[in-house]
Design a protein around this motif. Sequence first.
Motif, PDB file in Angstrom:
ATOM      1  N   ARG A   1       0.834  -1.211   0.000  1.00  0.00           N
ATOM      2  CA  ARG A   1       0.000   0.000   0.000  1.00  0.00           C
ATOM      3  C   ARG A   1       0.869   1.262   0.000  1.00  0.00           C
ATOM      4  O   ARG A   1       0.566   2.233  -0.692  1.00  0.00           O
ATOM      5  CB  ARG A   1      -0.935  -0.005   1.206  1.00  0.00           C
ATOM      6  CG  ARG A   1      -2.039  -1.019   1.107  1.00  0.00           C
ATOM      7  CD  ARG A   1      -2.950  -0.966   2.317  1.00  0.00           C
ATOM      8  NE  ARG A   1      -3.948  -2.014   2.236  1.00  0.00           N
ATOM      9  CZ  ARG A   1      -4.235  -2.845   3.224  1.00  0.00           C
ATOM     10  NH1 ARG A   1      -3.637  -2.746   4.392  1.00  0.00           N
ATOM     11  NH2 ARG A   1      -5.153  -3.781   3.058  1.00  0.00           N
ATOM     12  N   ARG A   2       1.939   1.236   0.784  1.00  0.00           N
ATOM     13  CA  ARG A   2       2.845   2.396   0.807  1.00  0.00           C
ATOM     14  C   ARG A   2       3.517   2.581  -0.551  1.00  0.00           C
ATOM     15  O   ARG A   2       3.718   3.707  -1.012  1.00  0.00           O
ATOM     16  CB  ARG A   2       3.878   2.244   1.918  1.00  0.00           C
ATOM     17  CG  ARG A   2       3.284   2.433   3.303  1.00  0.00           C
ATOM     18  CD  ARG A   2       4.333   2.625   4.374  1.00  0.00           C
ATOM     19  NE  ARG A   2       5.244   1.511   4.518  1.00  0.00           N
ATOM     20  CZ  ARG A   2       5.093   0.503   5.381  1.00  0.00           C
ATOM     21  NH1 ARG A   2       4.048   0.461   6.182  1.00  0.00           N
ATOM     22  NH2 ARG A   2       5.992  -0.453   5.449  1.00  0.00           N
ATOM     23  N   ALA A   3       3.863   1.472  -1.206  1.00  0.00           N
ATOM     24  CA  ALA A   3       4.483   1.556  -2.532  1.00  0.00           C
ATOM     25  C   ALA A   3       3.512   2.166  -3.544  1.00  0.00           C
ATOM     26  O   ALA A   3       3.919   2.979  -4.390  1.00  0.00           O
ATOM     27  CB  ALA A   3       4.928   0.167  -2.996  1.00  0.00           C
ATOM     28  N   ILE A   4       2.254   1.815  -3.453  1.00  0.00           N
ATOM     29  CA  ILE A   4       1.244   2.381  -4.355  1.00  0.00           C
ATOM     30  C   ILE A   4       1.114   3.886  -4.117  1.00  0.00           C
ATOM     31  O   ILE A   4       1.049   4.679  -5.064  1.00  0.00           O
ATOM     32  CB  ILE A   4      -0.114   1.669  -4.174  1.00  0.00           C
ATOM     33  CG1 ILE A   4      -0.026   0.210  -4.610  1.00  0.00           C
ATOM     34  CG2 ILE A   4      -1.220   2.398  -4.947  1.00  0.00           C
ATOM     35  CD1 ILE A   4       0.328  -0.016  -6.058  1.00  0.00           C
ATOM     36  N   ARG A   5       1.110   4.285  -2.852  1.00  0.00           N
ATOM     37  CA  ARG A   5       1.047   5.726  -2.557  1.00  0.00           C
ATOM     38  C   ARG A   5       2.272   6.444  -3.116  1.00  0.00           C
ATOM     39  O   ARG A   5       2.166   7.543  -3.666  1.00  0.00           O
ATOM     40  CB  ARG A   5       0.921   5.958  -1.041  1.00  0.00           C
ATOM     41  CG  ARG A   5      -0.462   5.621  -0.509  1.00  0.00           C
ATOM     42  CD  ARG A   5      -0.676   6.119   0.911  1.00  0.00           C
ATOM     43  NE  ARG A   5       0.207   5.512   1.887  1.00  0.00           N
ATOM     44  CZ  ARG A   5      -0.047   4.391   2.558  1.00  0.00           C
ATOM     45  NH1 ARG A   5      -1.185   3.739   2.358  1.00  0.00           N
ATOM     46  NH2 ARG A   5       0.810   3.933   3.447  1.00  0.00           N
ATOM     47  N   LEU A   6       3.436   5.822  -2.973  1.00  0.00           N
ATOM     48  CA  LEU A   6       4.662   6.406  -3.514  1.00  0.00           C
ATOM     49  C   LEU A   6       4.551   6.544  -5.033  1.00  0.00           C
ATOM     50  O   LEU A   6       4.918   7.583  -5.601  1.00  0.00           O
ATOM     51  CB  LEU A   6       5.869   5.547  -3.142  1.00  0.00           C
ATOM     52  CG  LEU A   6       7.217   5.987  -3.692  1.00  0.00           C
ATOM     53  CD1 LEU A   6       7.590   7.379  -3.171  1.00  0.00           C
ATOM     54  CD2 LEU A   6       8.288   4.963  -3.326  1.00  0.00           C
ATOM     55  N   ALA A   7       4.048   5.527  -5.692  1.00  0.00           N
ATOM     56  CA  ALA A   7       3.900   5.561  -7.154  1.00  0.00           C
ATOM     57  C   ALA A   7       3.008   6.710  -7.593  1.00  0.00           C
ATOM     58  O   ALA A   7       3.272   7.368  -8.594  1.00  0.00           O
ATOM     59  CB  ALA A   7       3.334   4.235  -7.646  1.00  0.00           C
ATOM     60  N   ARG A   8       1.972   6.944  -6.834  1.00  0.00           N
ATOM     61  CA  ARG A   8       1.034   8.011  -7.189  1.00  0.00           C
ATOM     62  C   ARG A   8       1.621   9.389  -6.918  1.00  0.00           C
ATOM     63  O   ARG A   8       1.224  10.364  -7.546  1.00  0.00           O
ATOM     64  CB  ARG A   8      -0.270   7.824  -6.427  1.00  0.00           C
ATOM     65  CG  ARG A   8      -1.045   6.640  -6.952  1.00  0.00           C
ATOM     66  CD  ARG A   8      -2.309   6.388  -6.191  1.00  0.00           C
ATOM     67  NE  ARG A   8      -3.073   5.324  -6.848  1.00  0.00           N
ATOM     68  CZ  ARG A   8      -3.792   4.432  -6.199  1.00  0.00           C
ATOM     69  NH1 ARG A   8      -3.883   4.475  -4.877  1.00  0.00           N
ATOM     70  NH2 ARG A   8      -4.434   3.510  -6.869  1.00  0.00           N
ATOM     71  N   THR A   9       2.585   9.456  -6.010  1.00  0.00           N
ATOM     72  CA  THR A   9       3.259  10.719  -5.714  1.00  0.00           C
ATOM     73  C   THR A   9       4.320  11.016  -6.763  1.00  0.00           C
ATOM     74  O   THR A   9       4.383  12.101  -7.316  1.00  0.00           O
ATOM     75  CB  THR A   9       3.904  10.675  -4.313  1.00  0.00           C
ATOM     76  OG1 THR A   9       2.876  10.427  -3.354  1.00  0.00           O
ATOM     77  CG2 THR A   9       4.606  11.972  -3.983  1.00  0.00           C
ATOM     78  N   ASP A  10       5.174  10.007  -7.041  1.00  0.00           N
ATOM     79  CA  ASP A  10       6.238  10.177  -8.036  1.00  0.00           C
ATOM     80  C   ASP A  10       6.730   8.807  -8.471  1.00  0.00           C
ATOM     81  O   ASP A  10       7.400   8.114  -7.696  1.00  0.00           O
ATOM     82  CB  ASP A  10       7.391  11.000  -7.465  1.00  0.00           C
ATOM     83  CG  ASP A  10       8.390  11.421  -8.529  1.00  0.00           C
ATOM     84  OD1 ASP A  10       8.561  10.698  -9.531  1.00  0.00           O
ATOM     85  OD2 ASP A  10       9.010  12.481  -8.366  1.00  0.00           O
ATOM     86  N   TRP A  11       6.389   8.414  -9.684  1.00  0.00           N
ATOM     87  CA  TRP A  11       6.769   7.086 -10.166  1.00  0.00           C
ATOM     88  C   TRP A  11       8.280   6.914 -10.231  1.00  0.00           C
ATOM     89  O   TRP A  11       8.781   5.796 -10.124  1.00  0.00           O
ATOM     90  CB  TRP A  11       6.106   6.768 -11.507  1.00  0.00           C
ATOM     91  CG  TRP A  11       6.392   7.731 -12.616  1.00  0.00           C
ATOM     92  CD1 TRP A  11       5.608   8.764 -13.022  1.00  0.00           C
ATOM     93  CD2 TRP A  11       7.544   7.747 -13.463  1.00  0.00           C
ATOM     94  NE1 TRP A  11       6.201   9.423 -14.074  1.00  0.00           N
ATOM     95  CE2 TRP A  11       7.390   8.823 -14.368  1.00  0.00           C
ATOM     96  CE3 TRP A  11       8.696   6.964 -13.557  1.00  0.00           C
ATOM     97  CZ2 TRP A  11       8.346   9.125 -15.332  1.00  0.00           C
ATOM     98  CZ3 TRP A  11       9.640   7.264 -14.517  1.00  0.00           C
ATOM     99  CH2 TRP A  11       9.455   8.336 -15.389  1.00  0.00           C
TER     100      TRP A  11
END
Length: 98
Positions: free
Chosen positions: A64-74
């Motif tokens: 889930r944290r990785a998905i949030r990171l992806a949405r912030t900056d891939w």
Amino acid sequence: MAEDLISGRLRRRIRRDFPDTDAARGIVGALRILAVELEDSGQSTERLLTAAVLIAAGDVERFRRAIRLARTDWRDLLMAGGLGDDFERVLDEELGPR
């Protein structure tokens, strides 16, 4: 459409890292959505999605944290997942050959 963007070798990795069927199904669903969200990045979909799975290391909360990171900056996602440089070699090492 996005379902086809999850490669067979990435699906195998998801099943290995997330042996619980429901968890694996949820991971695949979230990755389908992420693939659509990041399609304008110009990056390999497999590379982006694999980065999230590698960051998770079998832990749903880390995923889930990785998905949030992806949405912030891939780009940060790729670096955190170890797929910033020489990513084709890393993909083959982590997922197996195509």
